[in-house]
Design an enzyme around this catalytic site. Structure first.
Site, PDB file in Angstrom:
ATOM      1  N   CYS A  71       0.842  -1.198   0.000  1.00 22.57           N
ATOM      2  CA  CYS A  71       0.000   0.000   0.000  1.00 22.57           C
ATOM      3  C   CYS A  71       0.875   1.245   0.000  1.00 22.57           C
ATOM      4  O   CYS A  71       2.104   1.166   0.014  1.00 22.57           O
ATOM      5  CB  CYS A  71      -0.933   0.005   1.213  1.00 22.57           C
ATOM      6  SG  CYS A  71      -0.055   0.085   2.788  1.00 22.57           S
TER       7      CYS A  71
ATOM      8  N   CYS B 222       3.408   1.527   2.810  1.00 26.49           N
ATOM      9  CA  CYS B 222       4.653   0.786   2.572  1.00 26.49           C
ATOM     10  C   CYS B 222       5.606   1.599   1.711  1.00 26.49           C
ATOM     11  O   CYS B 222       6.806   1.685   1.997  1.00 26.49           O
ATOM     12  CB  CYS B 222       4.349  -0.544   1.882  1.00 26.49           C
ATOM     13  SG  CYS B 222       3.311  -1.676   2.827  1.00 26.49           S
TER      14      CYS B 222
ATOM     15  N   CYS C 237       5.722  24.917 -26.756  1.00 31.90           N
ATOM     16  CA  CYS C 237       5.511  24.592 -28.164  1.00 31.90           C
ATOM     17  C   CYS C 237       6.828  24.171 -28.799  1.00 31.90           C
ATOM     18  O   CYS C 237       7.882  24.217 -28.160  1.00 31.90           O
ATOM     19  CB  CYS C 237       4.926  25.793 -28.917  1.00 31.90           C
ATOM     20  SG  CYS C 237       6.025  27.224 -28.938  1.00 31.90           S
TER      21      CYS C 237
ATOM     22  N   CYS D 252       9.761  26.655 -28.748  1.00 29.75           N
ATOM     23  CA  CYS D 252      10.558  26.678 -27.519  1.00 29.75           C
ATOM     24  C   CYS D 252      11.641  25.606 -27.560  1.00 29.75           C
ATOM     25  O   CYS D 252      12.819  25.881 -27.300  1.00 29.75           O
ATOM     26  CB  CYS D 252       9.666  26.466 -26.299  1.00 29.75           C
ATOM     27  SG  CYS D 252       8.336  27.674 -26.101  1.00 29.75           S
TER      28      CYS D 252
ATOM     29  N   ASP E 152      -9.805  15.605 -36.286  1.00 22.32           N
ATOM     30  CA  ASP E 152      -9.367  15.527 -37.667  1.00 22.32           C
ATOM     31  C   ASP E 152     -10.367  14.636 -38.402  1.00 22.32           C
ATOM     32  O   ASP E 152     -11.108  13.875 -37.775  1.00 22.32           O
ATOM     33  CB  ASP E 152      -7.958  14.946 -37.745  1.00 22.32           C
ATOM     34  CG  ASP E 152      -7.420  14.941 -39.163  1.00 22.32           C
ATOM     35  OD1 ASP E 152      -7.691  15.913 -39.885  1.00 22.32           O
ATOM     36  OD2 ASP E 152      -6.766  13.960 -39.554  1.00 22.32           O
TER      37      ASP E 152
END
Length: 882
Positions: free
Chosen positions: A64, A67, A143, A146, A661
């Site tokens: 879990c 842990c 983008c 960049c 599209d």
């Protein structure tokens, strides 16, 4: 021209990752990291030239989030640890550490001291070559402009051999000479461009392979093989396992490869050795299956003992004849039913439920609480109170009390059922990723070439895992491309839809790049391999999916914070519930009728306390979100949709507009013949035999659809139809084909083809062509000996469920927009059929991106996850990448 085409071939993989491969292909791998480190990690990567190293451990025994938290805490206590990320779903722990302060062994010991088993999965240690690889996470890129800017700036630096920036993963991989420039200078350069760099790792990628050797008789045989392999250039390390005849090698994939190892081994020792790739996948698949089988067996055995307890307690007591048998007294008030329940519930509590005791002990010994502790406390309270009832009934002649044996055993059974379903869900996610990897073929045809002229000397079939860089492989029609590379001979159409999402086959010729896992439609290709293993586009997609699965969603981070305090709070609430109800019963604060006839106020209070403790298990809190993310990203990947982690999924409910599209998204993406009109009295079968005979020689997708339709027409009479021979075949680009079939000149093509050959087009044929255009169909004219004899209408039909999807989106008040490069007539026709009101037609790929940005501004999509499945680009939006 050829060089330019080659350089730009990988600039964008349609529907996949944003990559760029230069002409002198880098020998390094290019894949996203498993996780993204928090902001600020790079600021303390080390002192001076010290660089942190990443290592991944396989951690066994985590159940879990608590842990995972204890493992993370144990690792971070060590000096020299920069970051530790624990993935409880995949049993992984990724650690970023300083090698001069702490080593792998110390980290492994810390994990084992926390009560779990740990094994190193990969080694990213730096190499001793002159060039080094620096991988940096870059925050703030929005983008391709960049990423291109950062890449250009880095590439211009002296000492940088090659720099690649991937927008999709927000990472940069830089190959540089540390004698000329340092990684800190690279970080400063990125900062100066206006972005936030975080160092991930530095070191050359090393491949690993396991080989099984047959014919080994003693240690001397293994020693001979080991020494032979050490003579190969590019081999880094060799580990031998004589007991199972296995050798594990790490090597530089651009210098050597597994086929070279096998050939060298089989040539050693007078040819008495045989080597094959060891049949496993690193143990991950086997471990998953073993975990599923283990929980299944526990669940079955638990049910075997729990069902009798349940029946004797809840069902058989209401059957008159059986009830009398169960109530037969053995000693004082101890009856047969109570004794049976005690005997059957004991194995469930202490044998089948042993794992909960072990987990609870490990947790308490390390100073934290987990779900095992809650289960152990709750079931023990029910079980030992029931044992107390057994004791009282044995030594008392008037005691009447109710036992809770069915409560403890049924709780353990239900919890095991939940764990079994959980590991099944995790296994299915692993299967989804495995299906992606299965796209690559099992075998490949390796060509042997003449060194001087490049002529083919021979070919042989090999395991696709034995392919090495610079190999030339043969890809015949209908087979899959075995690995990434570029075409050195031949031309064909390749279906890349399974990788890129683009339904239309892509034409390939000499110099064009091909992607491993894609299907060769027609024509034979000779492909020179440039990427293998983890470097291939398919492997990068898998790594991106794995990275997305490991990344935590915002709500998951919040849940992890809560889970740290959840268990102690639940224990306190459970005790408070028990005490409150017990005190209330003693003070007669509630009606006595609330207490069942078989209970007293103490037993009722105990039952409420146990219920609070066991029902409030933190499993769901810590595992619900990551499991959902794993399943979502895994299933999405198999459908061609890459989801960039839990944050994208979490933001999806904010979407109010989706841009579709047309080709391959709303439509099937494969042209089919929908209408046939004949102007001459002749059988349809004979007509299509002539048409197919001409079109079968063409590689155009429309020609293929006509041939497929002709096969369907004639298959009733012939199982495998053969077409008449076509002579003087000519393909006229952009217009159609012409040939001589059965001594008749046949032309199949568009209106311009007919007019160029002075073939008159009747009014009826003109009307059919106009009608086809209005219905978003392509009209194909067929002429025999200079006379129009028929018209075919070819269409890319709407997907069967497209209209339903748009209708559902409308009911959710989500606007649908269609954007396509097709003409307005075709676009409007498809939009009407789908039920879309807003259409953007005749849009180029770059125009589509601008349109989406405009929509984001005008419709105020602050967390958009607009799905774009476009031909040549992928848009990365705030909410995620699709």
């Amino acid at each position: 021209m050829g060089r330019k085409k080659f350089d730009g071939a990988w600039e964008c993989i349609n529907g996949g990752l944003h990559l760029r491969c230069c002409g002198n292909l880098s020998p390094e791998s290019h894949y996203p990291s498993m996780t993204t480190y928090p902001k600020g990690t790079s600021s303390s990567m080390g002192e001076g030239s010290e660089v942190a190293i990443t290592v991944v451990f396989c951690v066994m025994g985590m159940t879990c989030a608590a842990c995972a938290g204890s493992v993370e805490k144990a690792i971070k206590r060590l000096p020299g640890i920069r970051e530790a990320v624990v993935d409880v779903l995949n049993d992984k722990a990724q650690v970023l550490y300083l090698p001069t302060i702490v080593n792998e062994e110390s980290i492994r010991d810390a994990i084992e001291d926390a009560g779990f088993e740990a094994k190193s999965m990969e080694d990213d240690s730096s190499n001793n070559t002159s060039f080094q690889i620096c991988r940096v996470h870059i925050g703030g890129m929005t983008c391709t402009s960049c990423s291109s800017n950062v890449q250009s700036v880095l590439q211009s630096l002296r000492g940088v051999q090659i720099a690649q920036v991937a927008l999709a993963t927000e990472e940069a991989e830089i190959r540089y000479d540390p004698k000329i420039i340092s990684y800190t200078q690279l970080m400063e350069t990125i900062s100066n461009t206006g972005f936030n760099p975080i160092l991930i790792s530095k070191g050359e990628h090393i491949s690993k392979i396991e080989l099984k050797i047959d014919g080994i008789k003693n240690e001397q045989s293994m020693y001979i093989i080991e020494q032979s392999l050490r003579t190969l250039q590019g081999v880094e390390t060799i580990e031998t396992y004589l007991d199972i005849n296995k050798i594990v090698l790490t090597y530089k994939p651009y210098m050597t490869g597994p086929r070279t190892f096998i050939e060298l081994i089989e040539s050693s020792g007078s040819g008495c050795f045989r080597a094959t790739i060891f049949p496993n996948d690193g143990g991950r698949k086997a471990h998953k299956q073993e975990e599923i089988n283990r929980y299944f067996k526990l669940l079955i055995w638990s049910l075997v003992f729990t069902v009798p307890v349940f029946l004797t307690s809840m069902v058989l007591m209401y059957i008159p004849g059986v009830k009398n048998v169960l109530e037969v007294k053995i000693v004082n008030m101890l009856n047969i039913g109570l004794l049976i329940r005690w005997e059957f519930s004991t194995p469930v509590q202490f044998v089948i439920g042993r794992r909960f005791y072990v987990g609870a002990y490990k947790a308490l010994s390390k100073g934290y609480a987990n779900m095992d502790l809650l289960i152990a406390l709750g079931t023990n309270a029910a079980y030992f109170y029931s044992v107390y009832v057994v004791g009282r009934a044995t030594f008392s002649s008037h005691f009447e009390g109710s036992d809770f044996f069915e409560t403890s055993s049924m709780l353990i059974s239900f919890i095991l059922l939940g764990k079994y379903l959980e590991v099944l869900a995790k296994g299915k996610t692993s299967q989804a990723i495995a299906k992606l990897m299965d796209l690559t073929p099992d075998t490949a045809t390796l060509l042997t070439l003449d060194d001087d002229k490049g002529n083919v000397l021979g070919e042989r079939e090999i395991d696709s895992r034995l392919i090495q860089k610079n190999d030339v492989i043969k890809v015949v029609p209908g087979t899959k491309v075995a690995s990434d590379g570029f075409v050195v001979w031949g031309q064909s159409h390749v279906n890349e839809s399974m990788i890129t999402g683009e339904a239309k086959p892509v034409a390939k010729m000499k110099g064009d790049m091909v992607i491993g896992g894609t299907v060769n439609e027609n024509g034979v290709l000779h492909v020179k391999v440039t990427r293998i293993g983890s470097e291939t586009a398919l492997s990068q997609i898998v790594r991106l999916v794995e990275s997305a699965q490991m990344a935590k969603a915002p709500v998951q981070k919040y849940a992890d914070q809560i889970s740290k305090y959840f268990v102690p709070i639940v224990i306190v609430l459970s005790l408070s519930t028990w005490i409150s109800w017990f005190v209330a019963g003693k003070l007669h604060s509630y009606p006595k009728s609330w207490i069942p006839s078989s209970m007293n106020s103490f037993e009722l209070a105990l039952q409420f306390g146990i219920s609070v403790m066991v029902i409030a298990c933190p499993c769901a809190l810590g595992l619900a979100t990551p499991t959902a993310v794993m399943v979502g990203t895994g299933v999405g990947a198999t459908q061609g949709v890459l989801i960039k982690g839990g944050q994208a999924l979490e933001s999806a409910h904010k979407v109010n507009c989706i841009v579709f599209d047309k080709t391959g998204t709303l439509t099937i993406g494969k042209p089919v013949v929908v209408t046939t009109k004949l102007f001459k009295n002749m059988p349809v079968k004979d007509f299509y035999e002539l048409v197919a005979a001409a079109e079968v020689n063409s590689e155009h997708p429309i020609a293929k659809s006509i041939v497929d339709h002709a096969k369907n027409i004639t298959q009733d009479e012939q199982n495998n139809p053969s077409w008449p021979q076509a002579k003087e075949f000519v393909s006229i680009a952009g217009h159609g084909v012409k040939a001589i079939v059965q001594n008749k000149e046949i032309m199949v093509g568009n209106k311009k083809l007919m007019l160029d050959h002075n073939i008159a087009i009747s009014v009826e044929a003109e009307e059919i062509l106009a009608e086809a255009e209005n219905m978003a169909q392509t009209g194909i004219l067929v002429s025999l000996d200079g006379e129009i004899v028929g018209v075919l209408a070819v269409s890319d039909p709407l997907k069967p469920d497209a209209k339903e999807v748009i209708s559902i989106l409308k009911s959710m008040k989500i606007k649908s927009i269609m954007v396509t490069g097709d003409n307005w007539g075709t676009a409007n026709s498809i939009a009407r059929q789908a039920g879309i009101e807003t259409v953007m037609a005749e849009a180029q790929p770059e125009t589509k991106a601008i349109k989406v940005k405009e929509l984001q501004v005008h419709t105020k999509l602050w967390s958009p996850i607009t799905k774009l499945l476009l031909h040549s680009f992928r848009v990365c939006l705030d909410g995620g990448m699709f």
